[in-house]
Design an enzyme around this catalytic site. Structure first.
Site, PDB file in Angstrom:
ATOM      1  N   THR A  55       0.415   5.993 -15.741  1.00 27.14           N
ATOM      2  CA  THR A  55       1.575   5.176 -16.102  1.00 27.14           C
ATOM      3  C   THR A  55       2.855   5.702 -15.449  1.00 27.14           C
ATOM      4  OG1 THR A  55       0.547   4.582 -18.206  1.00 27.14           O
ATOM      5  CG2 THR A  55       2.926   4.301 -18.046  1.00 27.14           C
ATOM      6  N   HIS A  94      16.754   3.905 -18.970  1.00 31.38           N
ATOM      7  CA  HIS A  94      17.402   2.886 -19.785  1.00 31.38           C
ATOM      8  C   HIS A  94      18.584   3.464 -20.561  1.00 31.38           C
ATOM      9  CE1 HIS A  94      14.380  -0.243 -19.126  1.00 31.38           C
ATOM     10  NE2 HIS A  94      13.489   0.728 -19.150  1.00 31.38           N
ATOM     11  N   LYS A  98      10.841  -6.347 -21.952  1.00 30.03           N
ATOM     12  CA  LYS A  98      12.184  -6.497 -21.388  1.00 30.03           C
ATOM     13  C   LYS A  98      12.249  -7.548 -20.282  1.00 30.03           C
ATOM     14  CE  LYS A  98      13.684  -1.782 -22.479  1.00 30.03           C
ATOM     15  NZ  LYS A  98      12.512  -1.368 -23.247  1.00 30.03           N
ATOM     16  N   ARG A 122       0.831  -0.068 -19.519  1.00 30.89           N
ATOM     17  CA  ARG A 122       1.702   0.481 -20.559  1.00 30.89           C
ATOM     18  C   ARG A 122       0.859   0.993 -21.722  1.00 30.89           C
ATOM     19  NH1 ARG A 122       3.600  -4.677 -19.475  1.00 30.89           N
ATOM     20  NH2 ARG A 122       5.594  -4.834 -18.387  1.00 30.89           N
ATOM     21  N   ILE A 142       3.870   6.049 -26.064  1.00 28.60           N
ATOM     22  CA  ILE A 142       5.141   6.254 -25.358  1.00 28.60           C
ATOM     23  C   ILE A 142       5.280   5.172 -24.277  1.00 28.60           C
ATOM     24  CG2 ILE A 142       6.640   7.923 -24.254  1.00 28.60           C
ATOM     25  CD1 ILE A 142       5.749   8.752 -27.044  1.00 28.60           C
ATOM     26  N   CYS A 178       8.623   5.489   9.476  1.00 30.01           N
ATOM     27  CA  CYS A 178       9.376   4.571   8.610  1.00 30.01           C
ATOM     28  C   CYS A 178      10.388   5.319   7.748  1.00 30.01           C
ATOM     29  CB  CYS A 178       8.426   3.795   7.711  1.00 30.01           C
ATOM     30  SG  CYS A 178       7.277   2.689   8.557  1.00 30.01           S
TER      31      CYS A 178
END
Length: 489
Positions: free
Chosen positions: A40, A49, A250, A311, A336, A402
């Site tokens: 994750t 956030h 969200k 998630r 979490i 790149c």
């Protein structure tokens, strides 16, 4: 016997290890995969956030706001790419404006600084690329974008430099409480014992807990799909652009990345298989349509990568940070989900405090190392580049065109405190292969450098996780001159 064994080394496990590394303790981290931060943690929106979304009074609310402050400080001290961009939550119709007001009031209750409600015109003045339908926005200046795997890597590398032991490819297969206290943890590499166990196993935290006792909560994995666009789209917005959240989360966001790209996503789809990281036509079409509702001008033709992440949703709304009721000393850090990346440092701090309350002595080390520097050749000044090349000519050889990543940086990644041993392990540590061609040019060169530095055959090098070999054998063998060669006259 170890003082603490941490199961899992995503960002939460890394944060717990980083926090405990400052004390005179024997700490062991057991990671099921062959690399850290490879589930994750590596596949998310990369957002720190601000903290206006969680319900006041929850663990999530308190740890989000504290984690935001701590994460920004840790990133600066440990040389992790981070940009405090701020964020906007958009309303597209008057009936959504009350929801912005609710988020604003939540943010004030949670202690989020600098929040302000904007009109549609004021929002477009900050972000000219927003849709003309935007009629209001919530501005949160403390939101930021970060390198998520770099964040976790920095914390576990610092922990290892301070004496924490890390064992990879070591999934915990059994947990047995010991008669005198503590636990025995069985892994394919042997059994270890620890006074305390911290379960930070992410989407598998419920399965790990079930090895000890029946679990009272369940993981309900949810897959989110993303677009990663080329740097030509990286300036499309300067802030993280959210939509009013709904039951699915969200919503689809549009955001710059710390590396100069544009990230768009995710959707939210419940999946039965917590390893199902596939992308779907329907999921990506949904993401594209919703993103263009916020920023109509996005050029999805500049897409260079699609990916998805899982998630760690559970059947509880809040983070699960609690002790086993039957077996004292076993601490869950579970469920979490977002804002888990932001909250991780605060979760690690809270875990240390809970362990101390349970009897673990926290005696601080006077020589704790809390600084880290990483060579990033492309960002160095001409004088710094010259000095690096003079010190080691490998910094003068560009391998990834790149991203302008040199051989010296790749070698650094292979010999770092938590060494890279796969092509994608190098990619996550120094960005080789992250650019427009996604490793099409530099991939074989990275593989050759790995084989040389590790002293193994190129056929032994993995792309990423166990079983992901790139090569299966040589296509051309040298002629054996000892054998008689037929005459083809």
């Amino acid at each position: 016997m170890y003082d603490v064994a941490i199961i899992g080394c995503g960002v939460v496990g890394a944060a717990a290890a980083y926090r405990l590394a400052r004390y005179r303790l024997r700490v062991l981290v057991l990671e099921a995969g062959n690399d850290v931060a490879n589930a994750t943690t590596k596949a998310n929106s990369a957002i720190l956030h601000a903290g206006y979304d969680p319900e006041p009074g929850t663990r999530m609310a308190a740890l989000n706001v504290e984690g935001n402050r701590m994460a920004l400080d840790i990133c600066r001290r440990l040389d992790v790419p981070v940009r405090q961009t701020g964020s906007l939550v958009l309303a597209f119709a008057p009936e959504q404006l009350p929801h912005l007001q609710t988020l604003y009031e939540r943010g004030l209750a949670n202690g989020v600084p600098g929040l302000e409600l904007l009109s549609g015109e004021a929002a477009r003045a900050l972000e000219p690329g927003l849709s003309p339908q935007v009629c209001g926005a919530l501005h949160a200046p403390t939101a930021a974008v970060v390198d998520p795997w770099g964040f976790a890597l920095a914390m576990i590398e610092t922990a290892v430099q301070n004496g924490v032991e890390l064992c990879r490819s070591a999934p915990v297969t059994a947990i047995r409480p010991l008669p005198g206290g503590g636990f025995a943890l069985a892994t394919p590499q042997g059994t270890v014992q620890a006074r305390f166990v911290v379960n930070a196993a992410g989407v598998d935290a419920d399965r790990v807990h079930a090895l000890l006792e029946p679990v009272s909560w369940r993981t309900q994995p949810s897959r989110g799909e993303y677009y990663l666009l080329d740097k030509t789209e990286g300036g499309r917005v300067g802030r993280v652009i959210f939509q009013c959240p709904g039951p699915e989360g969200k919503g689809v966001l549009v955001a710059p990345t710390v590396h100069g790209n544009l990230i768009v996503g995710p959707n939210a789809e419940p999946v039965a298989d917590r390893r199902d990281l596939g992308n779907t036509a329907d999921g990506l079409a949904f993401v594209k349509a919703r993103a263009r509702q916020s920023v109509p001008g996005i050029r999805f033709g500049e897409n260079i990568r699609n990916f998805s992440g899982i998630r760690a949703n559970t059947d509880r709304d809040d983070f699960i940070i609690e002790w086993s009721r039957a077996y004292p000393g076993f601490l869950d850090l579970a469920g979490i989900k977002s804002p888990g990346l932001t909250s991780a440092p605060a979760i690690g701090k809270l875990a240390a405090e809970l362990l101390a309350e349970a009897g673990l002595p926290l005696d601080e080390k006077p020589d704790f190392i809390d600084q880290r520097r990483v060579v990033r050749f492309r960002h160095a000044s001409p004088e710094e580049k010259a000095a690096l090349i003079a010190k080691d000519p490998r910094y003068g050889r560009v391998i990834c065109r790149c991203e302008t990543i040199t051989e010296g940086e790749i070698v650094d990644a292979i010999h770092s405190p938590v060494p890279a041993a796969t092509v994608n392990g190098v990619k996550r540590r120094c960005n080789a292969g992250m650019g427009r061609c996604q490793g099409g040019f530099c991939g074989p060169r990275v593989q050759a450098i790995l084989a040389r530095e590790l002293g193994v055959s190129p056929t032994d090098i993995l792309m990423d996780q166990a079983g992901s070999w790139v090569l299966c054998g040589e296509t051309k063998q040298p002629l054996n001159t000892a054998k008689e060669v037929p005459d083809h006259d």
